[in-house]
Design a protein around this motif. Structure first.
Motif, PDB file in Angstrom:
ATOM      1  N   LYS A  92       0.689  -1.416  -0.205  1.00 59.81           N
ATOM      2  CA  LYS A  92      -0.108   0.072  -0.496  1.00 59.81           C
ATOM      3  C   LYS A  92       0.574   1.301   0.538  1.00 59.81           C
ATOM      4  O   LYS A  92       0.865   2.573  -0.905  1.00 59.81           O
ATOM      5  CB  LYS A  92      -0.945   0.321   1.167  1.00 59.81           C
ATOM      6  N   LEU A  93       2.085   1.671   0.610  1.00 62.44           N
ATOM      7  CA  LEU A  93       3.164   2.927   1.123  1.00 62.44           C
ATOM      8  C   LEU A  93       3.401   2.945  -0.517  1.00 62.44           C
ATOM      9  O   LEU A  93       4.137   4.108  -0.800  1.00 62.44           O
ATOM     10  CB  LEU A  93       4.038   2.056   1.767  1.00 62.44           C
ATOM     11  N   ALA A  94       4.153   1.646  -1.261  1.00 64.33           N
ATOM     12  CA  ALA A  94       4.910   1.779  -2.474  1.00 64.33           C
ATOM     13  C   ALA A  94       3.401   2.259  -3.476  1.00 64.33           C
ATOM     14  O   ALA A  94       4.010   2.926  -4.511  1.00 64.33           O
ATOM     15  CB  ALA A  94       5.738   0.149  -3.196  1.00 64.33           C
ATOM     16  N   VAL A  95       2.661   1.787  -3.420  1.00 68.31           N
ATOM     17  CA  VAL A  95       1.410   1.733  -4.355  1.00 68.31           C
ATOM     18  C   VAL A  95       1.177   3.009  -4.155  1.00 68.31           C
ATOM     19  O   VAL A  95       0.834   3.974  -5.419  1.00 68.31           O
ATOM     20  CB  VAL A  95       0.124   0.473  -5.202  1.00 68.31           C
ATOM     21  N   HIS A  96       0.395   3.434  -2.887  1.00 64.68           N
ATOM     22  CA  HIS A  96      -0.675   4.714  -2.668  1.00 64.68           C
ATOM     23  C   HIS A  96      -1.812   5.254  -3.624  1.00 64.68           C
ATOM     24  O   HIS A  96      -1.645   6.006  -3.899  1.00 64.68           O
ATOM     25  CB  HIS A  96       0.891   5.915  -2.760  1.00 64.68           C
ATOM     26  N   ARG A  97      -2.136   4.131  -3.677  1.00 64.48           N
ATOM     27  CA  ARG A  97      -3.728   5.093  -4.357  1.00 64.48           C
ATOM     28  C   ARG A  97      -4.663   4.862  -3.510  1.00 64.48           C
ATOM     29  O   ARG A  97      -4.944   4.660  -2.476  1.00 64.48           O
ATOM     30  CB  ARG A  97      -3.526   3.440  -5.163  1.00 64.48           C
ATOM     31  N   ALA A  98      -5.165   6.009  -4.049  1.00 70.73           N
ATOM     32  CA  ALA A  98      -6.535   6.757  -2.995  1.00 70.73           C
ATOM     33  C   ALA A  98      -7.921   5.927  -3.121  1.00 70.73           C
ATOM     34  O   ALA A  98      -7.960   5.101  -3.953  1.00 70.73           O
ATOM     35  CB  ALA A  98      -6.721   8.725  -3.267  1.00 70.73           C
ATOM     36  N   ARG A  99      -8.410   6.041  -2.259  1.00 77.56           N
ATOM     37  CA  ARG A  99      -9.729   5.659  -1.785  1.00 77.56           C
ATOM     38  C   ARG A  99     -10.885   5.645  -2.199  1.00 77.56           C
ATOM     39  O   ARG A  99     -10.104   7.272  -3.067  1.00 77.56           O
ATOM     40  CB  ARG A  99     -10.326   5.348  -0.739  1.00 77.56           C
ATOM     41  N   PRO A 100     -11.518   5.228  -2.994  1.00 76.79           N
ATOM     42  CA  PRO A 100     -12.781   6.131  -3.848  1.00 76.79           C
ATOM     43  C   PRO A 100     -13.325   7.050  -3.254  1.00 76.79           C
ATOM     44  O   PRO A 100     -13.583   7.225  -1.470  1.00 76.79           O
ATOM     45  CB  PRO A 100     -13.818   4.552  -3.689  1.00 76.79           C
TER      46      PRO A 100
END
Length: 220
Positions: A92-100
């Protein structure tokens, strides 16, 4: 490989995947807004998949295994379940995609989105429970246990999309990464078994099938 493919598609913002994610988010959100009972069920399922629920469950499991002097299985549970949580946070830290993002959210979560920790935790948690306890399940108990495990994994993942806190691709990534992690841990466990003079476990009979005859299912 499936997880890497999903990650590449998310990072590349592949249009078909984005449309599927957005459609599931918007349609389920519209459905949930006017159905309080549905939301309550989804929240209950989501709570079942939270870290503190697994902590309680696996503390009991590990304690029981140590009491039965099944140290190798206890270590497998600790490393597999604990390592999965750490792996999820690192990815999660590496990808860092925001939630909906929704105008009128029915649930709120902090942190990033990819992969879903609930989906990964459910995949790993229920797989570990099956692998540990299959030796003491016989007859109809085995297919029932498999069915319940599969339904719970699917339901927990679905609840995260229904509550609007994850995309479908987040949940799928959690499933795939969780399954890959369990496969890696099982391979490591089988290497440990071979070094101890035993052959690889038949996973259909559990990680330590030899313990089955000596255990009473009523003791679980």
């Amino acid at each position: 490989m499936p997880f890497g493919l999903l990650l590449l598609l998310v990072e590349a913002q592949w249009s078909p995947l984005l449309r599927a994610d957005d459609a599931a988010r918007d349609n389920l959100h519209a459905f949930a807004l006017t159905r309080g009972g549905f939301v309550a069920v989804m929240e209950a399922l989501s709570n079942i998949g939270r870290w503190w629920a697994y902590l309680i469950c696996f503390t009991v499991v590990i304690g029981w295994l140590l009491w039965r002097r099944l140290v190798r299985l206890a270590l497998f549970v600790v490393v597999t379940v604990g390592g999965s949580g750490l792996l999820n946070e690192l990815v999660k830290l590496a990808v860092h995609r925001a939630r909906p993002v929704l105008i009128d959210p029915i649930a709120n979560e902090t942190g990033t989105s990819f992969p879903s920790g609930h989906a990964q935790g459910a995949m790993v948690g229920y797989a570990v429970l099956l692998l540990v306890f299959l030796p003491v399940l016989h007859g109809a108990a085995r297919p029932i246990a498999f069915t319940v495990a599969v339904l719970m994994v699917l339901a927990i993942g679905f609840s995260r999309v229904a509550l609007g806190v994850h995309y479908v691709s987040d949940v799928l990534a959690g499933y795939v990464l969780g399954a890959a992690w369990v496969a890696l841990m099982v391979a490591s466990f089988n290497t440990w078994r071979r070094e101890g003079g035993r052959g690889p476990a038949d996973l259909a009979a559990g990680l330590e099938p030899e313990i089955g005859p000596g255990l009473d299912p009523r003791e679980i």
